[in-house]
Design a protein around this motif. Structure first.
Motif, PDB file in Angstrom:
ATOM      1  N   PRO A 133     -13.725  42.972   2.898  1.00  0.00           N
ATOM      2  CA  PRO A 133     -12.848  44.155   2.806  1.00  0.00           C
ATOM      3  C   PRO A 133     -12.415  44.703   4.161  1.00  0.00           C
ATOM      4  CG  PRO A 133     -14.697  44.359   1.287  1.00  0.00           C
ATOM      5  CD  PRO A 133     -14.961  43.147   2.113  1.00  0.00           C
ATOM      6  N   LEU A 134     -13.287  44.601   5.159  1.00  0.00           N
ATOM      7  CA  LEU A 134     -12.944  45.085   6.489  1.00  0.00           C
ATOM      8  C   LEU A 134     -11.730  44.339   7.036  1.00  0.00           C
ATOM      9  CD1 LEU A 134     -13.858  46.893   8.927  1.00  0.00           C
ATOM     10  CD2 LEU A 134     -15.094  44.880   9.744  1.00  0.00           C
ATOM     11  N   ILE A 135     -11.697  43.023   6.863  1.00  0.00           N
ATOM     12  CA  ILE A 135     -10.610  42.215   7.398  1.00  0.00           C
ATOM     13  C   ILE A 135      -9.326  42.444   6.607  1.00  0.00           C
ATOM     14  CG2 ILE A 135      -9.855  39.868   7.906  1.00  0.00           C
ATOM     15  CD1 ILE A 135     -12.190  40.932   9.624  1.00  0.00           C
ATOM     16  N   VAL A 136      -9.441  42.476   5.270  1.00  0.00           N
ATOM     17  CA  VAL A 136      -8.255  42.678   4.432  1.00  0.00           C
ATOM     18  C   VAL A 136      -7.586  44.001   4.748  1.00  0.00           C
ATOM     19  CG1 VAL A 136      -7.468  43.096   2.068  1.00  0.00           C
ATOM     20  CG2 VAL A 136      -9.019  41.198   2.537  1.00  0.00           C
ATOM     21  N   THR A 137      -8.358  45.067   4.760  1.00  0.00           N
ATOM     22  CA  THR A 137      -7.757  46.389   4.953  1.00  0.00           C
ATOM     23  C   THR A 137      -7.332  46.618   6.407  1.00  0.00           C
ATOM     24  OG1 THR A 137      -9.970  47.400   5.215  1.00  0.00           O
ATOM     25  CG2 THR A 137      -9.013  47.369   3.005  1.00  0.00           C
ATOM     26  N   LEU A 138      -8.005  45.957   7.352  1.00  0.00           N
ATOM     27  CA  LEU A 138      -7.557  46.026   8.744  1.00  0.00           C
ATOM     28  C   LEU A 138      -6.191  45.348   8.884  1.00  0.00           C
ATOM     29  CD1 LEU A 138      -8.156  46.804  11.686  1.00  0.00           C
ATOM     30  CD2 LEU A 138      -9.314  44.593  11.946  1.00  0.00           C
ATOM     31  N   GLY A 139      -6.042  44.195   8.225  1.00  0.00           N
ATOM     32  CA  GLY A 139      -4.749  43.517   8.237  1.00  0.00           C
ATOM     33  C   GLY A 139      -3.667  44.357   7.584  1.00  0.00           C
ATOM     34  N   MET A 140      -4.001  45.016   6.474  1.00  0.00           N
ATOM     35  CA  MET A 140      -3.031  45.880   5.795  1.00  0.00           C
ATOM     36  C   MET A 140      -2.687  47.097   6.639  1.00  0.00           C
ATOM     37  SD  MET A 140      -1.949  44.674   2.914  1.00  0.00           S
ATOM     38  CE  MET A 140      -1.520  45.982   1.752  1.00  0.00           C
ATOM     39  N   LEU A 141      -3.652  47.603   7.400  1.00  0.00           N
ATOM     40  CA  LEU A 141      -3.394  48.737   8.293  1.00  0.00           C
ATOM     41  C   LEU A 141      -2.233  48.406   9.230  1.00  0.00           C
ATOM     42  CD1 LEU A 141      -6.042  50.733  10.311  1.00  0.00           C
ATOM     43  CD2 LEU A 141      -4.120  49.724  11.481  1.00  0.00           C
ATOM     44  N   VAL A 142      -2.304  47.224   9.865  1.00  0.00           N
ATOM     45  CA  VAL A 142      -1.267  46.829  10.817  1.00  0.00           C
ATOM     46  C   VAL A 142       0.031  46.486  10.092  1.00  0.00           C
ATOM     47  CG1 VAL A 142      -0.675  45.187  12.629  1.00  0.00           C
ATOM     48  CG2 VAL A 142      -3.041  45.983  12.398  1.00  0.00           C
ATOM     49  N   THR A 143      -0.079  45.740   8.988  1.00  0.00           N
ATOM     50  CA  THR A 143       1.110  45.295   8.250  1.00  0.00           C
ATOM     51  C   THR A 143       1.916  46.476   7.717  1.00  0.00           C
ATOM     52  OG1 THR A 143      -0.012  43.252   7.595  1.00  0.00           O
ATOM     53  CG2 THR A 143       1.900  43.918   6.294  1.00  0.00           C
ATOM     54  N   LEU A 144       1.247  47.406   7.077  1.00  0.00           N
ATOM     55  CA  LEU A 144       1.943  48.538   6.473  1.00  0.00           C
ATOM     56  C   LEU A 144       2.565  49.447   7.535  1.00  0.00           C
ATOM     57  CD1 LEU A 144      -0.625  49.461   3.664  1.00  0.00           C
ATOM     58  CD2 LEU A 144       1.625  48.415   3.356  1.00  0.00           C
ATOM     59  N   ARG A 145       1.847  49.657   8.640  1.00  0.00           N
ATOM     60  CA  ARG A 145       2.398  50.517   9.690  1.00  0.00           C
ATOM     61  C   ARG A 145       3.648  49.872  10.295  1.00  0.00           C
ATOM     62  NH1 ARG A 145       1.553  55.629   9.883  1.00  0.00           N
ATOM     63  NH2 ARG A 145      -0.703  55.362   9.847  1.00  0.00           N
ATOM     64  N   GLY A 146       3.591  48.574  10.525  1.00  0.00           N
ATOM     65  CA  GLY A 146       4.769  47.888  11.046  1.00  0.00           C
ATOM     66  C   GLY A 146       5.922  47.911  10.057  1.00  0.00           C
ATOM     67  N   ALA A 147       5.614  47.728   8.769  1.00  0.00           N
ATOM     68  CA  ALA A 147       6.659  47.699   7.745  1.00  0.00           C
ATOM     69  C   ALA A 147       7.357  49.045   7.621  1.00  0.00           C
ATOM     70  CB  ALA A 147       6.052  47.289   6.405  1.00  0.00           C
ATOM     71  N   VAL A 148       6.600  50.139   7.660  1.00  0.00           N
ATOM     72  CA  VAL A 148       7.219  51.450   7.484  1.00  0.00           C
ATOM     73  C   VAL A 148       8.064  51.822   8.701  1.00  0.00           C
ATOM     74  CG1 VAL A 148       5.286  52.842   8.381  1.00  0.00           C
ATOM     75  CG2 VAL A 148       6.816  53.802   6.669  1.00  0.00           C
ATOM     76  N   HIS A 149       7.624  51.423   9.897  1.00  0.00           N
ATOM     77  CA  HIS A 149       8.443  51.683  11.086  1.00  0.00           C
ATOM     78  C   HIS A 149       9.733  50.878  11.038  1.00  0.00           C
ATOM     79  CE1 HIS A 149       6.478  54.369  13.979  1.00  0.00           C
ATOM     80  NE2 HIS A 149       5.330  53.976  13.455  1.00  0.00           N
ATOM     81  N   TYR A 150       9.634  49.636  10.567  1.00  0.00           N
ATOM     82  CA  TYR A 150      10.833  48.801  10.452  1.00  0.00           C
ATOM     83  C   TYR A 150      11.782  49.353   9.395  1.00  0.00           C
ATOM     84  CZ  TYR A 150      13.810  44.765   9.556  1.00  0.00           C
ATOM     85  OH  TYR A 150      14.895  43.943   9.379  1.00  0.00           O
ATOM     86  N   GLY A 151      11.229  49.720   8.254  1.00  0.00           N
ATOM     87  CA  GLY A 151      12.071  50.218   7.164  1.00  0.00           C
ATOM     88  C   GLY A 151      12.739  51.539   7.483  1.00  0.00           C
ATOM     89  N   MET A 152      12.046  52.411   8.204  1.00  0.00           N
ATOM     90  CA  MET A 152      12.597  53.722   8.545  1.00  0.00           C
ATOM     91  C   MET A 152      13.311  53.713   9.889  1.00  0.00           C
ATOM     92  SD  MET A 152      11.816  55.839   6.068  1.00  0.00           S
ATOM     93  CE  MET A 152      11.962  57.475   6.785  1.00  0.00           C
ATOM     94  N   GLN A 153      13.244  52.574  10.582  1.00  0.00           N
ATOM     95  CA  GLN A 153      13.814  52.499  11.939  1.00  0.00           C
ATOM     96  C   GLN A 153      13.269  53.618  12.828  1.00  0.00           C
ATOM     97  OE1 GLN A 153      16.065  49.885  13.074  1.00  0.00           O
ATOM     98  NE2 GLN A 153      15.097  49.115  11.209  1.00  0.00           N
ATOM     99  N   SER A 154      11.994  53.940  12.582  1.00  0.00           N
ATOM    100  CA  SER A 154      11.278  54.987  13.322  1.00  0.00           C
ATOM    101  C   SER A 154      11.916  56.366  13.203  1.00  0.00           C
ATOM    102  CB  SER A 154      11.141  54.604  14.813  1.00  0.00           C
ATOM    103  OG  SER A 154      10.355  53.437  14.947  1.00  0.00           O
ATOM    104  N   ASN A 155      12.749  56.558  12.164  1.00  0.00           N
ATOM    105  CA  ASN A 155      13.346  57.868  11.905  1.00  0.00           C
ATOM    106  C   ASN A 155      12.493  58.657  10.926  1.00  0.00           C
ATOM    107  OD1 ASN A 155      15.651  57.402  13.548  1.00  0.00           O
ATOM    108  ND2 ASN A 155      16.546  56.157  11.903  1.00  0.00           N
ATOM    109  N   SER A 156      12.779  59.939  10.764  1.00  0.00           N
ATOM    110  CA  SER A 156      12.046  60.802   9.843  1.00  0.00           C
ATOM    111  C   SER A 156      12.996  61.426   8.830  1.00  0.00           C
ATOM    112  CB  SER A 156      11.322  61.917  10.618  1.00  0.00           C
ATOM    113  OG  SER A 156      10.404  61.374  11.551  1.00  0.00           O
ATOM    114  N   VAL A 157      12.433  61.826   7.693  1.00  0.00           N
ATOM    115  CA  VAL A 157      13.171  62.589   6.688  1.00  0.00           C
ATOM    116  C   VAL A 157      12.722  64.035   6.809  1.00  0.00           C
ATOM    117  CG1 VAL A 157      13.626  62.902   4.234  1.00  0.00           C
ATOM    118  CG2 VAL A 157      13.288  60.600   5.147  1.00  0.00           C
TER     119      VAL A 157
END
Length: 354
Positions: A133-157
């Motif tokens: 679980p440590l490895i899976v969720t660590l990987g998801m930590l990085v993946t999700l943070r990168g995905a949300v920055h890409y999807g939002m283009q680092s902008n805010s609502v």
């Protein structure tokens, strides 16, 4: 010695033992919180003002909701380092949908479903791929943070509807709305953990996974459900945080996972699984919230707050390991004593028969 004096001595001893038993049952965090209240109030009397007390509850609300789910995850001998990144994803998806014209209830519901789906995805990868679980969720930590920055283009609502902002900034009487929601989630978590089959299975899986499989408990399916519940809590926390800040940003939830794990472990839930306490989790969150609030009032640097949270996590884990080692030694000593007693009884029986 007279009979009356003997009775008085026995009653006094019983009273002392009863008092000692009562003290031993008190969570040490209650004493810690009382000490913190006295010390901080001496330094800054404004700490005790009603407004500040409500502010502590409001600021701790998001952590409280996340910690409810994390209590189940850690009790099942798991860990989830992705909660902060998951919160950022859910917050941005909710915010983007509402900003595009989707009604607030539907936007929040979509975030809750997304959080649950992310949690279940973590559980499926852990159970199907058999990855720690440590490895899976660590990987998801990085993946999700990168995905949300890409999807939002680092902008805010920003500038969300008032009905949503009320969830994070509103009051019912003197009590902040986030505090009401977070404490309600804690009560639900307490009921699930202590009074349902879901809670009993969570503790059992954390205690001995192999024994649970032999008993016919669907361990893998239960783990997926536990991580799914954690994801649901992430969605609720995201809705509260967006409402409180009146904005949704890709950086939301950064490093929240360490804060949450520290609170849960500090409250008494065992990192090695099999022991979980929702009341302790609430006290752990409040303890850290009080420390942070007190540091602000005395003018301490923000980074010192992080240092203290890290030290609290280390101290809590060290204390758990100390208690675990002590319990193991006591169990070994009890087994030896029982074995010696059996040997003496067998020897006495042979002597009597001879």
């Amino acid at each position: 010695m007279t009979v009356s004096s003997s009775l008085q001595g026995g009653s006094a001893a019983g009273a002392r033992s009863g008092a000692a038993a009562l003290v031993s049952r008190i969570n040490p965090l209650i004493i810690a919180i009382l000490v913190l209240y006295v010390l901080i109030a001496i330094v800054n009397p404004r700490f005790l003002e009603l407004f500040n007390q409500m502010n502590i509850l409001r600021q701790a609300a998001v952590y409280m909701v996340l910690a409810v789910g994390m209590t189940f995850v850690i009790s099942s001998k798991g860990i989830d380092l992705s909660v902060g990144s998951s919160l950022g994803v859910c917050a941005c998806v909710m915010g983007a949908l509402v900003d595009a014209g989707v009604p607030v209830p539907l936007g929040i519901a979509a975030g809750l479903l997304l959080g649950t789906a992310i949690g279940m995805a973590n559980g499926l990868m852990i159970t199907i791929l058999k990855v720690n679980p440590l490895i899976v969720t660590l990987g998801m930590l990085v993946t999700l943070r990168g995905a949300v920055h890409y999807g939002m283009q680092s902008n805010s609502v920003v500038r969300l509807p008032e009905s949503w902002v009320f969830l994070g900034q509103g009051f019912i009487g003197p009590v902040p709305m986030p505090a009401i929601i977070s404490l309600s989630m804690a009560l639900i978590g307490y009921w699930l953990l202590n009074h349902t089959r879901f809670g009993r299975r969570t503790i059992a899986v954390g205690s001995n996974e192999d024994a649970c499989r032999l008993m016919g408990i669907p361990v893998d399916r239960h783990k997926v459900a536990v991580y799914g519940f954690q994801g649901l809590c992430v969605g609720v926390a995201a809705a509260l945080l967006v409402g409180r800040l009146n904005s949704a940003s890709p950086d939301m939830g950064l490093l929240y996972e360490l804060h949450i794990i520290a609170a849960v472990v500090l409250g008494g839930t065992a990192l090695y699984g099999g022991i979980g306490t929702m009341a302790g989790t609430v006290l752990g969150v409040l303890t850290i919230g009080i420390v942070e609030n007190g540091m602000v009032l005395i003018g301490a640097d923000f980074h010192i707050q992080r240092v203290l949270v890290g030290l609290l996590l280390i101290a809590a884990v060290a204390y758990q390991e100390f208690r675990r080692g002590r319990m193991d030694r006591m169990a070994v000593a009890a087994d030896r004593e029982a074995a010696d007693r059996d040997a003496v009884e067998r020897e006495a029986a042979r002597g009597g028969s001879g």
